[in-house]
Design an enzyme around this catalytic site. Structure first.
Site, PDB file in Angstrom:
ATOM      1  N   ALA A   1       0.801   2.770   7.628  1.00 58.20           N
ATOM      2  CA  ALA A   1       1.043   4.136   8.062  1.00 58.20           C
ATOM      3  C   ALA A   1      -0.275   4.856   8.340  1.00 58.20           C
ATOM      4  O   ALA A   1      -0.291   5.970   8.833  1.00 58.20           O
ATOM      5  CB  ALA A   1       1.850   4.903   7.016  1.00 58.20           C
TER       6      ALA A   1
ATOM      7  N   ASN B   1       0.819  -1.195   0.000  1.00 56.90           N
ATOM      8  CA  ASN B   1       0.000   0.000   0.000  1.00 56.90           C
ATOM      9  C   ASN B   1       0.861   1.256   0.000  1.00 56.90           C
ATOM     10  O   ASN B   1       1.038   1.906  -1.023  1.00 56.90           O
ATOM     11  CB  ASN B   1      -0.944  -0.040   1.204  1.00 56.90           C
ATOM     12  CG  ASN B   1      -1.992   1.050   1.160  1.00 56.90           C
ATOM     13  OD1 ASN B   1      -1.867   2.014   0.421  1.00 56.90           O
ATOM     14  ND2 ASN B   1      -3.034   0.904   1.943  1.00 56.90           N
ATOM     15  N   ASP B   2       1.426   1.567   1.158  1.00 53.18           N
ATOM     16  CA  ASP B   2       2.143   2.830   1.293  1.00 53.18           C
ATOM     17  C   ASP B   2       3.281   2.990   0.283  1.00 53.18           C
ATOM     18  O   ASP B   2       3.545   4.087  -0.184  1.00 53.18           O
ATOM     19  CB  ASP B   2       2.704   2.969   2.720  1.00 53.18           C
ATOM     20  CG  ASP B   2       1.588   2.919   3.754  1.00 53.18           C
ATOM     21  OD1 ASP B   2       0.488   3.412   3.453  1.00 53.18           O
ATOM     22  OD2 ASP B   2       1.820   2.390   4.853  1.00 53.18           O
ATOM     23  N   VAL B   3       3.940   1.872  -0.066  1.00 54.59           N
ATOM     24  CA  VAL B   3       5.105   1.979  -0.960  1.00 54.59           C
ATOM     25  C   VAL B   3       4.705   2.289  -2.398  1.00 54.59           C
ATOM     26  O   VAL B   3       5.557   2.522  -3.246  1.00 54.59           O
ATOM     27  CB  VAL B   3       5.969   0.696  -0.928  1.00 54.59           C
ATOM     28  CG1 VAL B   3       6.518   0.477   0.463  1.00 54.59           C
ATOM     29  CG2 VAL B   3       5.199  -0.515  -1.406  1.00 54.59           C
ATOM     30  N   THR B   4       3.381   2.263  -2.676  1.00 52.07           N
ATOM     31  CA  THR B   4       2.927   2.613  -4.020  1.00 52.07           C
ATOM     32  C   THR B   4       2.118   3.905  -3.994  1.00 52.07           C
ATOM     33  O   THR B   4       1.541   4.288  -4.993  1.00 52.07           O
ATOM     34  CB  THR B   4       2.000   1.512  -4.582  1.00 52.07           C
ATOM     35  OG1 THR B   4       0.839   1.419  -3.738  1.00 52.07           O
ATOM     36  CG2 THR B   4       2.691   0.171  -4.625  1.00 52.07           C
TER      37      THR B   4
END
Lengths: 486, 106
Positions: free
Chosen positions: A453, A412-415
């Site tokens: 996050a 999620n957050d890394v994209t």
């Protein structure tokens, strides 16, 4: 008076063994920095540890600071105490290390780090008790490192336990803050250092020493609690360095070279490693810690209200299968969702089937995908995905424009494009995998929940994106079956 | 050993620590953290050093716990690192299966 009756119990011989031990630590650590030498490096360091422990058990009568200390094992009661401790430690350590799932490794590292810090705190407490029993405060060159070790050890123990709780999801991963947190933390720091100063300036009181331990313990809890889960790897690495420093301090108090050297090497390399990790996430260590003190930038979650009410496009396994099977290049972006669902073997199977159809498959690995750097590499390696298919972020980002389909599995957050586009986002500035440059994006997700996050992801509302809800392992299995039947 | 010698050792060890971890691929960050974690299990030595000084029951209990903690740190640390690294071991490269042309749909 002869200090040692037998040569192999003399301090000189033991010190020689200590030198051998820390040489092995350094050689082992160097091995751990390269993929081909790492396994051997770890074993070399372990041999060093065995030598250090055995040497210590042999150590006979010796003089430290003019005081004659008895041999390490000077009677049966010592033997029983040591054996009891070793047996309890082994009985807990081996099963927890062997049985832990690969996905739970980050929190296990936190826990092992914590007990190390706890041991230092206990050692310094019993040292101080011993000093009081035998005539009062020791000289400052012993007392100061003892007090330092007590503070840092206690912070490290409790901080690591909170990190464990957060990663194990016993505690919520989101930042938890109390009102006036900065002041409470500052007060706790002042109390623990203040107690230490009182003792160092001549006060002789075990109560003050316990005051140090307790206030440092509360500080450890309160500093880590407000830090968001996404920053946890960096925090664990930092606490790891702390434990190393506290061990070095204990080494000075105990006049023991192997403790000083091994502790300080971990303290120094841990600091460097913490910084490398923070850089990989485009975070700075001070801002993460500032988060812990209630200031700085922390991922507070929510926020992006402009995504409210926007709709997402959900899709079926069959549609995804068709998209994938007729693609030329597919990039799979794994995240923590893949780890939780234990989907790595299913993913490998999908890869094999797609390759059978002539589709080129690559993996785009974000440096902090999962809960720790390298987490995804470990899992995919476990499933026999060839190393050369795993591409690091900088290598895969230029490939996205020619990629037909990106399959995001529980990441999620890394994209999250918000990291590039919206300066008010808590993760603004973090380098991301630029998946939206690809022809199409398919996201496998358990539910519409936000990432670790706690931030909403505009990617999901992009018109190129379709979502397939469900457990990652089952979804991947269904897609694989559909691809095979095409 | 006097204090200055100890501090000299401390400073040199710090530089060794800095130098050893200069360039590490991202992939190895976690195993490396775990490996250094195991090395600070050296606190076990610290616990062993003070066991014979314990006279009161409380001190004895504290030190047994400290020895147990140190042992968990050492054993758990090295085993977990080894498990992690065993995932990276080069496995015998399977013969790359080329998809037979007739199975490829266009």
């Amino acid at each position: 008076m002869t200090l040692a009756t037998v040569w192999f119990r003399s301090p000189d011989f033991i010190n020689a063994l200590y030198i051998l031990a820390f040489t092995l630590f350094i050689v082992g650590l160097r091995g751990l920095t390269g993929p081909n030498t790492a396994v051997r490096g770890n074993k070399i360091a372990a041999v060093g540890m065995v030598i250090a422990v055995v040497a210590t058990l042999l150590l006979g009568e010796r003089q430290v600071h003019g005081e004659t200390l008895p041999a390490i094992i000077s009677g049966w009661s010592d033997v029983w105490l040591i054996v009891l401790g070793l047996v309890i430690g082994t009985a807990i350590g081996i099963p927890s290390a062997v049985k832990v799932k690969m996905t739970a490794i980050p929190q296990m590292v936190a826990l092992f780090n914590g007990v190390g810090g706890g041991a230092v705190a206990l050692i310094s407490w019993s040292e101080y008790r011993h000093a009081l029993e035998s005539g009062g405060n020791p000289e400052l060159q012993i007392l100061i490192p003892t007090l330092f070790a007590a503070i840092i050890g206690s912070v490290s123990f409790w901080g690591s336990n909170i990190a464990f709780g957060k990663l194990q999801e016993i505690l919520p991963g989101r930042p938890i803050q109390l009102p006036g947190q900065q002041f409470i933390n500052l007060a706790l720091l002042i109390i623990s250092v203040g107690c230490a100063v009182l003792i160092a300036t001549g006060r002789e009181s075990e109560a003050l020493f316990i005051g140090i331990l307790v206030s440092a313990a509360l500080l450890g809890n309160l500093v880590v609690l407000p830090i968001g889960g996404a920053d946890m790897p960096v925090v664990i690495s930092l606490l790891n360095a702390f434990t190393g420093l506290s061990a070095a301090a204990a080494g000075i108090a105990l006049q023991n070279t192997v403790l000083i050297v091994a502790g300080m090497i971990v303290g120094a390399s841990g600091t460097i490693l913490t910084n490398l990790m923070a850089v990989a996430m485009n975070r700075s260590v001070p801002s993460i810690i500032a988060g812990g003190f209630g200031g700085g930038t922390i991922a507070t979650g929510g926020g992006d209200d402009d995504n409210e009410g926007k709709s997402v496009r959900s899709t079926s396994a069959q549609d995804v299968a068709i998209q994938l099977a007729f693609a030329r290049l597919v990039v799979i972006v794994p995240g923590y969702g893949m780890a939780v669902a234990q989907a790595q073997h299913a993913v490998k199977e999908l890869t094999r089937v797609l390759e059978g159809k002539g589709v080129e498959v690559r993996f785009g690995i974000h440096p902090v995908a999962g809960r720790m750097p390298g987490h995804m590499n470990v899992l995919l390696a476990e499933a026999d995905v060839p190393y050369d298919q795993l591409k690091e972020m900088d290598d895969i980002n230029p490939e996205f424009p020619r990629t037909d389909v990106v399959l995001v599995i529980g990441a999620n957050d890394v994209t999250n494009p918000a990291a590039k586009d919206s300066p008010e986002s808590p993760i603004y500035g973090m380098p991301i995998l630029e998946v939206s440059n690809a022809g199409a994006v398919v996201v496998l997700k358990r539910s519409m929940g936000a990432g670790f996050a706690g931030i909403d992801n505009p990617l999901f509302y992009d018109e190129k994106t379709s979502l397939l809800f469900g457990d990652a392992k089952e979804s991947v299995g269904e897609i694989t079956a559909e691809v095979q039947s095409l | 050993m006097d204090l200055l010698t100890e501090i000299a050792i401390l400073v040199l060890a710090a530089f060794v620590g800095f130098e050893v971890i200069s360039k590490v691929p991202n992939t190895l960050h976690t195993p490396l953290m775990s490996g250094t974690n195991a090395i600070h299990g050296i606190v076990l030595v610290g616990a062993l050093l003070v066991v014979s000084q314990a006279s009161s029951t409380l001190s004895k209990v504290l030190l047994v716990v400290a020895v147990a903690f140190g042992t968990i740190n050492v054993i758990g640390g090295f085993l977990v690192t080894d498990r992690m690294l065993s995932m990276f071991k080069r496995k015998p490269e399977p013969v790359k299966e080329e998809a037979p042309a007739d199975e490829v749909e266009s």
